[in-house]
Design a protein around this motif. Structure first.
Motif: not given
Lengths: 160, 160, 160, 160
Positions: A14, A43-44, A48, A51-52, A71-76
């Motif tokens: 992460s 996570l990050g 992340e 996922c991005r 909401n702990d999940a990264n935005q992607y």
């Protein structure tokens, strides 16, 4: 979307170096192009970035989270799986995949590598752990030079 | 029996060499003499040998089992913990301990080593995995020559 | 201590009424007198009271904890099992037991009752949940009047 | 597909009545129409029927499996999550959802209802368990008459 989809796990820290982030993003992008679903710890860092990369190519991303909150999940992450089982979720990350790509990573990644190999799931590694036992090198992790090489090897070794 | 007891984990393969079996039994015996409770995965090989050693000295043995049945535990386990969570139980084996002694072992043991170090629990290894990352040797596993040496180091490093 | 020990689970809320606390303490005391090991979730309320009762009679107490720290266990737990898997540890609490005694309790206790019955482990209840399905009463929880009655029924129904 | 998707869990028995099967299929179909992802335990009965309904409308289906093999999933699961943690996976099924619809079901379903309510996730029930405690009816499960009613109530109660 019909039939079971191919899932490939990307594992790693992460926190990650720039080089690892770049590699993870490339891996994610390539997985999406090949129509594989990306599964990760949600996570990050490496997770992340992968996922991005995947979402930038329209891919699907799953994050299997250790904690209690989506909401702990990264935005992607599009599909957060909330386990609440802490780092025991590492088992589910690798077991859900037909191949695992490890990028860098620390001791959590090491545990995932152990669980994956124990389960007979191929592990391709970039700049990650090397193993030896009693002075003999162990080659269970297939080494890759870069994202393209890792993807090539992962799809060759895939266990359906 | 009052107050929280010290728990030391012994991890290693369910199949093991004669040398590993002998070491595990010695470790188990010594843990009992020092009034530590032995925690392990509850199955055969290194786990069974360690439990046999501990019970021969009147020690207490706990087996944290992956499956659904207490009778999966080896005959020297006095307190079987039935988790039903498969190899995710590896996490509980190491997290329950104040130090972990790894003897030989395969990929399941590797996952336990990863989980232990990630959790800040000291790992002492005898004839087990060695780690390196990006060509650099990683010394997170404290190497021991034999049972007596491992016990000494485990009690030195213990995390209460 | 040789041979596998009998484990009986006591489940119930971490906040509890005075009456529940009293009952749990009586149950714990009686389990110790009958040489059964008490297994529970390791936290406060009913769990702590049962452990207090058991240790007052020289019994052995095991707390299977949801979190990451052995010090989360109440002071009467002698053997803390640290799972780190959150409330999924409820499964291990009941599966480790040959009978389960439920005292009061809330939704976590309800989940444990479900897991226990699904696993074929007898559940004896005092002032706890009652179940019905489609308007029909379900009698899978054996009702008990008090601690002595619960103990009697638990030992009758025990699954070895 | 961008942004986190809404996940709704459908829980119920792997053996089920015709009426339950019909209801589950209707629920699955309606979830797909409303662009929610269906998450379930991935096996037969209610789970399979719900997945069949969802895929018939082009929906996405996730099966969080207890075992070790993705092929344990019913044929309408597109994304199998392989946990290997047995019925502890029930926790992940409900925690991943913003609302849970229970159709019939047995003790596994009961455990999921317990875990969901404990986690603050709304549960809508059709022909399923009713709860009471100490002689008082507990209304934590929102009762629904049929699939359409359940869907309506689930979307009203959703926790984002």
């Amino acid at each position: 979307m019909l039939g079971k989809k191919r899932l490939i796990a990307v594992i790693g820290g992460s926190s990650a170096s720039n080089r690892e982030i770049k590699t993870a993003e490339d891996v994610g992008r390539e997985l999406a192009k090949r129509d594989a679903i990306l599964v990760c710890g949600g996570l990050g860092g490496v997770m992340e970035a992968a996922c991005r990369g995947a979402t930038s190519e329209g891919g699907i991303t799953i994050g299997i989270l250790p904690g209690e909150k989506r909401n702990d999940a990264n935005q992607y992450v599009q599909i957060p799986i909330v386990t609440g089982i802490g780092y025991a979720r590492n088992v589910a990350v690798v077991k859900s995949a037909q191949a695992v790509i490890a990028i860098g990573g620390s001791y959590g990644t090491l545990s995932e590598i152990g669980h994956a190999i124990q389960s007979g799931i191929p592990v391709i590694g970039i700049d990650t752990w090397s193993l030896s036992k009693n002075g003999k090198i162990n080659n269970s992790i297939t080494s890759a030079e870069n994202a393209a090489d890792a993807i090539e090897k992962a799809f060759d070794l895939i266990v359906d």
